[in-house]
Scaffold this motif. Structure first.
Motif, mmCIF file in Angstrom:
data_model
loop_
_atom_site.group_PDB
_atom_site.id
_atom_site.type_symbol
_atom_site.label_atom_id
_atom_site.label_comp_id
_atom_site.label_asym_id
_atom_site.label_seq_id
_atom_site.Cartn_x
_atom_site.Cartn_y
_atom_site.Cartn_z
ATOM 1 N N GLN A 18 0.825 -1.213 0.000
ATOM 2 C CA GLN A 18 0.000 0.000 0.000
ATOM 3 C C GLN A 18 0.857 1.261 0.000
ATOM 4 N N PHE A 194 -4.606 -8.096 6.201
ATOM 5 C CA PHE A 194 -4.767 -6.650 6.282
ATOM 6 C C PHE A 194 -3.482 -5.882 6.004
ATOM 7 N N ALA A 197 -4.027 -4.489 2.712
ATOM 8 C CA ALA A 197 -5.407 -4.052 2.503
ATOM 9 C C ALA A 197 -5.548 -2.542 2.648
ATOM 10 N N LYS A 198 -6.679 -2.060 2.185
ATOM 11 C CA LYS A 198 -7.052 -0.659 2.379
ATOM 12 C C LYS A 198 -7.915 -0.529 3.626
ATOM 13 N N LYS A 200 -10.832 0.721 4.000
ATOM 14 C CA LYS A 200 -12.240 0.338 3.799
ATOM 15 C C LYS A 200 -12.451 -1.164 3.973
ATOM 16 N N ASP A 201 -11.393 -1.948 3.707
ATOM 17 C CA ASP A 201 -11.501 -3.395 3.862
ATOM 18 C C ASP A 201 -11.564 -3.824 5.326
ATOM 19 N N LYS A 205 -14.854 -4.771 10.609
ATOM 20 C CA LYS A 205 -14.187 -5.967 11.119
ATOM 21 C C LYS A 205 -13.756 -5.717 12.558
ATOM 22 N N THR A 217 -4.287 -1.592 8.845
ATOM 23 C CA THR A 217 -4.046 -1.962 7.454
ATOM 24 C C THR A 217 -2.778 -1.290 6.938
#
Length: 256
Positions: A18, A194, A197-198, A200-201, A205, A217
């Motif tokens: 990322q 994660f 991940a972004k 929003k993901d 959770k 993340t």
């Protein structure tokens, strides 16, 4: 060439993914190095190129000073400059090992992979950054690393990262007159899936070990790094910045 170039060590997988995308979105060309993850590195390069930026993946071990010299040379030959260094590379042994039970190989892996690699990389990029009169370096620590906390079972990794903290602050003072800032970010306990991940993901959770309630993340780290490397963040150097969701290592556990 006026467009800036970023080198992300170990950026092909994990938290560097990322970061690479965030820097590409900010207009940087990106050099990613990897040890074994060739397919992932090539996929990331393709993603960055589709974003309209140049990117290249180079195999190399940043704990090897000769490999570091070769990667720095590649960046200079390709782009004529190297503006940002992000030191995401760093091995970790996911098992408790008493200090006296560490083998020579395990000790060297932790120290060379986490501390010596940062020294070699910084030593490689700083001369050209000095010539340019501008540069940004980001190292990685762990929660509360600046207090040199005990971390039973993970002493070699802890010792290496505490060393990186002192190195970060020493470089920050030494290189400030040249327009180079050096800062450390400290991720919390961010794990797959994660890491790549972004944000929003991770919304919705649950991760009870983080007081904010959700998993961390890679994008959480990337957003902070993008701020720190901005030209107007030049008054921030030698900082150790937690990006932890309130987590500290007293809550760290090995998955069974």
């Amino acid at each position: 060439m006026s467009e800036k170039v970023a080198w992300i060590t170990g950026g092909a997988t994990g938290l560097g993914v990322q970061v690479a995308k965030e820097l590409a979105a900010a207009g940087y060309h990106v050099l990613v190095n990897y040890r074994r993850s060739q397919k992932q590195a090539e996929a990331l390069v393709e993603t960055i190129r589709n974003m309209g930026r140049e990117a290249v993946a180079i195999q190399g071990d940043v704990s090897d000073p000769l490999a570091v010299k070769a990667m720095v040379k590649e960046a200079h030959q390709r782009w004529g400059r190297l503006d940002v260094l992000i030191c995401t590379a760093g091995p970790f042994l996911f098992r408790h090992i008493s200090t006296v039970d560490l083998t020579d190989e395990e000790w060297r892996e932790m120290i060379d992979g986490n501390l010596s690699s940062v020294f070699y990389s910084c030593r490689g990029v700083i001369p050209r950054m000095r010539e340019q009169g501008w540069g940004r370096i980001i190292t990685f620590g762990f929660p509360e690393v600046e207090t040199a906390p005990a971390w039973p079972g993970f002493s070699a990794y802890g010792a290496a990262k505490v060393g990186v903290t002192s190195l970060t602050r020493s470089l920050a003072q030494e290189e400030a007159p040249y327009g180079i800032t050096v800062n450390m970010v400290c991720p919390g306990d961010i794990r797959h899936p994660f890491k790549e991940a972004k944000i929003k993901d991770a919304r919705g959770k649950l991760d009870a070990k983080n007081p904010v309630g959700r998993p961390g993340t890679g994008e959480d780290l990337a957003r902070v790094i993008r701020f720190l490397i901005h030209k107007d963040s030049d008054f921030i150097t030698g900082a150790v910045i937690p990006v932890t969701g309130g987590f500290d290592n007293r809550g760290f556990q090995i998955d069974k």
